[in-house]
Design a protein around this motif. Structure first.
Motif, PDB file in Angstrom:
ATOM      1  N   LYS A 154      71.843  43.325  35.530  1.00 19.94           N
ATOM      2  CA  LYS A 154      72.293  42.137  36.250  1.00 19.94           C
ATOM      3  C   LYS A 154      73.617  42.399  36.963  1.00 19.94           C
ATOM      4  CE  LYS A 154      70.002  38.832  33.156  1.00 19.94           C
ATOM      5  NZ  LYS A 154      70.203  37.698  32.234  1.00 19.94           N
ATOM      6  N   TRP A 155      73.773  41.763  38.114  1.00 15.80           N
ATOM      7  CA  TRP A 155      74.969  41.980  38.934  1.00 15.80           C
ATOM      8  C   TRP A 155      76.240  41.627  38.173  1.00 15.80           C
ATOM      9  CZ3 TRP A 155      78.655  38.500  40.842  1.00 15.80           C
ATOM     10  CH2 TRP A 155      79.546  39.045  41.765  1.00 15.80           C
ATOM     11  N   LYS A 156      76.223  40.519  37.437  1.00 20.18           N
ATOM     12  CA  LYS A 156      77.415  40.094  36.696  1.00 20.18           C
ATOM     13  C   LYS A 156      77.790  41.109  35.628  1.00 20.18           C
ATOM     14  CE  LYS A 156      77.010  35.084  37.341  1.00 20.18           C
ATOM     15  NZ  LYS A 156      76.883  33.767  36.648  1.00 20.18           N
ATOM     16  N   VAL A 157      76.775  41.657  34.963  1.00 19.10           N
ATOM     17  CA  VAL A 157      77.043  42.656  33.920  1.00 19.10           C
ATOM     18  C   VAL A 157      77.650  43.912  34.533  1.00 19.10           C
ATOM     19  CG1 VAL A 157      75.974  44.162  32.203  1.00 19.10           C
ATOM     20  CG2 VAL A 157      75.205  41.790  32.424  1.00 19.10           C
ATOM     21  N   PHE A 158      77.065  44.362  35.642  1.00 18.39           N
ATOM     22  CA  PHE A 158      77.583  45.565  36.301  1.00 18.39           C
ATOM     23  C   PHE A 158      78.989  45.330  36.838  1.00 18.39           C
ATOM     24  CE2 PHE A 158      78.297  47.943  40.247  1.00 18.39           C
ATOM     25  CZ  PHE A 158      78.228  49.240  39.752  1.00 18.39           C
ATOM     26  N   THR A 159      79.215  44.183  37.470  1.00 20.15           N
ATOM     27  CA  THR A 159      80.524  43.899  38.064  1.00 20.15           C
ATOM     28  C   THR A 159      81.613  43.835  37.010  1.00 20.15           C
ATOM     29  OG1 THR A 159      79.483  42.658  39.875  1.00 20.15           O
ATOM     30  CG2 THR A 159      81.819  42.275  39.491  1.00 20.15           C
ATOM     31  N   THR A 160      81.319  43.191  35.886  1.00 24.63           N
ATOM     32  CA  THR A 160      82.301  43.122  34.796  1.00 24.63           C
ATOM     33  C   THR A 160      82.628  44.513  34.268  1.00 24.63           C
ATOM     34  OG1 THR A 160      81.477  40.944  34.133  1.00 24.63           O
ATOM     35  CG2 THR A 160      82.777  42.161  32.515  1.00 24.63           C
ATOM     36  N   ALA A 161      81.585  45.309  34.040  1.00 31.86           N
ATOM     37  CA  ALA A 161      81.791  46.682  33.556  1.00 31.86           C
ATOM     38  C   ALA A 161      82.568  47.507  34.578  1.00 31.86           C
ATOM     39  CB  ALA A 161      80.444  47.338  33.261  1.00 31.86           C
ATOM     40  N   LEU A 162      82.267  47.318  35.862  1.00 38.93           N
ATOM     41  CA  LEU A 162      82.938  48.077  36.921  1.00 38.93           C
ATOM     42  C   LEU A 162      84.423  47.735  36.995  1.00 38.93           C
ATOM     43  CD1 LEU A 162      82.701  49.999  39.358  1.00 38.93           C
ATOM     44  CD2 LEU A 162      82.202  47.989  40.773  1.00 38.93           C
ATOM     45  N   ILE A 163      84.746  46.453  36.922  1.00 38.60           N
ATOM     46  CA  ILE A 163      86.149  46.031  37.008  1.00 38.60           C
ATOM     47  C   ILE A 163      86.958  46.619  35.849  1.00 38.60           C
ATOM     48  CG2 ILE A 163      87.700  44.042  36.835  1.00 38.60           C
ATOM     49  CD1 ILE A 163      85.602  42.428  38.375  1.00 38.60           C
ATOM     50  N   VAL A 164      86.395  46.534  34.641  1.00 39.72           N
ATOM     51  CA  VAL A 164      87.095  47.066  33.468  1.00 39.72           C
ATOM     52  C   VAL A 164      87.267  48.579  33.590  1.00 39.72           C
ATOM     53  CG1 VAL A 164      86.953  47.423  30.976  1.00 39.72           C
ATOM     54  CG2 VAL A 164      86.303  45.214  31.958  1.00 39.72           C
ATOM     55  N   SER A 165      86.203  49.269  33.956  1.00 41.20           N
ATOM     56  CA  SER A 165      86.249  50.728  34.012  1.00 41.20           C
ATOM     57  C   SER A 165      87.186  51.225  35.105  1.00 41.20           C
ATOM     58  CB  SER A 165      84.837  51.289  34.225  1.00 41.20           C
ATOM     59  OG  SER A 165      84.319  50.892  35.476  1.00 41.20           O
ATOM     60  N   VAL A 166      87.124  50.601  36.273  1.00 38.27           N
ATOM     61  CA  VAL A 166      87.989  51.014  37.383  1.00 38.27           C
ATOM     62  C   VAL A 166      89.454  50.767  37.043  1.00 38.27           C
ATOM     63  CG1 VAL A 166      88.658  50.426  39.742  1.00 38.27           C
ATOM     64  CG2 VAL A 166      86.262  50.793  39.195  1.00 38.27           C
ATOM     65  N   THR A 167      89.727  49.638  36.421  1.00 37.08           N
ATOM     66  CA  THR A 167      91.102  49.316  36.040  1.00 37.08           C
ATOM     67  C   THR A 167      91.675  50.350  35.075  1.00 37.08           C
ATOM     68  OG1 THR A 167      90.663  46.947  36.318  1.00 37.08           O
ATOM     69  CG2 THR A 167      92.580  47.559  35.000  1.00 37.08           C
ATOM     70  N   LEU A 168      90.853  50.785  34.127  1.00 39.85           N
ATOM     71  CA  LEU A 168      91.334  51.720  33.112  1.00 39.85           C
ATOM     72  C   LEU A 168      91.318  53.175  33.564  1.00 39.85           C
ATOM     73  CD1 LEU A 168      89.636  50.210  29.916  1.00 39.85           C
ATOM     74  CD2 LEU A 168      92.011  49.956  30.665  1.00 39.85           C
ATOM     75  N   SER A 169      90.336  53.545  34.398  1.00 39.45           N
ATOM     76  CA  SER A 169      90.168  54.964  34.736  1.00 39.45           C
ATOM     77  C   SER A 169      90.929  55.392  35.985  1.00 39.45           C
ATOM     78  CB  SER A 169      88.677  55.293  34.909  1.00 39.45           C
ATOM     79  OG  SER A 169      88.108  54.536  35.955  1.00 39.45           O
ATOM     80  N   ASP A 170      91.104  54.503  36.945  1.00 38.43           N
ATOM     81  CA  ASP A 170      91.815  54.882  38.178  1.00 38.43           C
ATOM     82  C   ASP A 170      93.312  55.078  37.930  1.00 38.43           C
ATOM     83  OD1 ASP A 170      89.565  54.917  39.704  1.00 38.43           O
ATOM     84  OD2 ASP A 170      89.891  52.989  40.675  1.00 38.43           O
ATOM     85  N   LEU A 171      93.878  54.247  37.068  1.00 31.28           N
ATOM     86  CA  LEU A 171      95.331  54.249  36.871  1.00 31.28           C
ATOM     87  C   LEU A 171      95.875  55.614  36.440  1.00 31.28           C
ATOM     88  CD1 LEU A 171      97.334  51.341  35.345  1.00 31.28           C
ATOM     89  CD2 LEU A 171      97.885  53.696  34.730  1.00 31.28           C
ATOM     90  N   PRO A 172      95.346  56.262  35.387  1.00 25.78           N
ATOM     91  CA  PRO A 172      95.941  57.545  34.982  1.00 25.78           C
ATOM     92  C   PRO A 172      95.766  58.662  35.998  1.00 25.78           C
ATOM     93  CG  PRO A 172      93.961  57.079  33.706  1.00 25.78           C
ATOM     94  CD  PRO A 172      94.277  55.839  34.460  1.00 25.78           C
ATOM     95  N   ILE A 173      94.645  58.671  36.746  1.00 21.55           N
ATOM     96  CA  ILE A 173      94.424  59.744  37.724  1.00 21.55           C
ATOM     97  C   ILE A 173      95.401  59.600  38.892  1.00 21.55           C
ATOM     98  CG2 ILE A 173      92.747  60.885  39.205  1.00 21.55           C
ATOM     99  CD1 ILE A 173      92.052  61.024  36.284  1.00 21.55           C
ATOM    100  N   VAL A 174      95.529  58.382  39.414  1.00 23.14           N
ATOM    101  CA  VAL A 174      96.481  58.149  40.503  1.00 23.14           C
ATOM    102  C   VAL A 174      97.907  58.409  40.022  1.00 23.14           C
ATOM    103  CG1 VAL A 174      97.414  56.436  42.106  1.00 23.14           C
ATOM    104  CG2 VAL A 174      94.960  56.489  41.631  1.00 23.14           C
ATOM    105  N   ALA A 175      98.205  57.959  38.813  1.00 23.07           N
ATOM    106  CA  ALA A 175      99.547  58.171  38.257  1.00 23.07           C
ATOM    107  C   ALA A 175      99.841  59.654  38.065  1.00 23.07           C
ATOM    108  CB  ALA A 175      99.681  57.437  36.925  1.00 23.07           C
ATOM    109  N   LEU A 176      98.824  60.432  37.728  1.00 21.79           N
ATOM    110  CA  LEU A 176      99.014  61.874  37.571  1.00 21.79           C
ATOM    111  C   LEU A 176      99.438  62.498  38.889  1.00 21.79           C
ATOM    112  CD1 LEU A 176      98.796  64.351  35.732  1.00 21.79           C
ATOM    113  CD2 LEU A 176      96.398  64.552  36.410  1.00 21.79           C
ATOM    114  N   GLY A 177      98.744  62.132  39.970  1.00 24.28           N
ATOM    115  CA  GLY A 177      99.119  62.639  41.287  1.00 24.28           C
ATOM    116  C   GLY A 177     100.518  62.213  41.680  1.00 24.28           C
ATOM    117  N   ALA A 178     100.837  60.937  41.454  1.00 25.50           N
ATOM    118  CA  ALA A 178     102.160  60.426  41.815  1.00 25.50           C
ATOM    119  C   ALA A 178     103.242  61.040  40.935  1.00 25.50           C
ATOM    120  CB  ALA A 178     102.171  58.899  41.685  1.00 25.50           C
TER     121      ALA A 178
END
Length: 216
Positions: A154-178
């Motif tokens: 379901k779209w709602k299930v995927f969207t919720t999972a995507l928001i949580v995962s992107v919030t947690l996984s993007d931050l350390p990678i971008v922070a590593l570069g910075a």
């Protein structure tokens, strides 16, 4: 012993990545950053385009753009750029697969990538949002977006999972570069710990996926 070897392997990869990024900073980054600053808004848009294409065409590497965003745009701008890009293009991949099915996805991503998408356990994706979130936090998030759409998630299930995962996984990678390129020691330490945590999560998800694939 096997777990210890994995931890040592992950730590070695992280250390090598930091060394390579530092060398790039010393010898090549400053002239490039000056050019990026002169480009204005076109620099973030360029990263959005490259990252977005790498998500829709999973054969292309995508994590490198998170590092580049942190290095060239700074932490805040880089994080916002990658965060929005991942939310938009992963949604596009999911909706294309969900609405049009396997054949259009196969034509878009190619035979090899399509086979990899089909290898995901559809019952696990549809019935376990926590597992879906964990998969989206790994380097396979682009494949998983297509697979979730094909599985009938379901779209709602995927969207919720995507928001949580992107919030947690993007931050350390971008922070590593910075952190590496801007000399932020505290940010670099935190980012390295975050990347290490993501690697552990990826290992746990892979183990769970193998366990699920063996079940009848």
């Amino acid at each position: 012993m096997q777990r210890l070897r994995k931890i040592i392997g992950i730590s070695t990869v992280v250390a090598l990545a930091i060394v390579l990024l530092h060398l790039a900073h010393t010898h090549a980054l400053e002239p490039l950053r000056a050019q990026v600053e002169s480009m204005g808004v076109w620099a973030p848009l360029g990263i959005v385009a490259l990252r977005g294409i790498s998500i829709l065409l999973p054969a292309l590497p995508s994590s490198v753009y998170s590092l580049l965003a942190g290095a060239l745009l700074g932490f805040e701008t880089g994080l916002i750029t990658i965060y929005i890009t991942d939310l938009v293009f992963c949604q596009i991949a999911f909706l294309v697969a969900k609405r049009y099915g396997q054949e259009p996805v196969k034509k878009l991503v190619g035979e090899k990538a399509s086979q990899r998408i089909q290898n995901f356990n559809q019952s696990q994706l549809e019935g376990n949002p926590f597992f879906l979130t964990g998969l989206l936090m790994t380097g396979l998030f682009d494949f998983v977006s297509y697979a979730a759409g094909l599985s009938g998630t379901k779209w709602k299930v995927f969207t919720t999972a995507l928001i949580v995962s992107v919030t947690l996984s993007d931050l350390p990678i971008v922070a590593l570069g910075a952190g590496v390129f801007n000399g932020g020691k505290l940010m670099l330490i935190i980012a390295s710990l975050g990347v290490f945590a993501l690697a552990i999560i990826a290992g746990m998800v892979k183990k769970y996926q193998k366990k699920g694939s063996k079940e009848p």
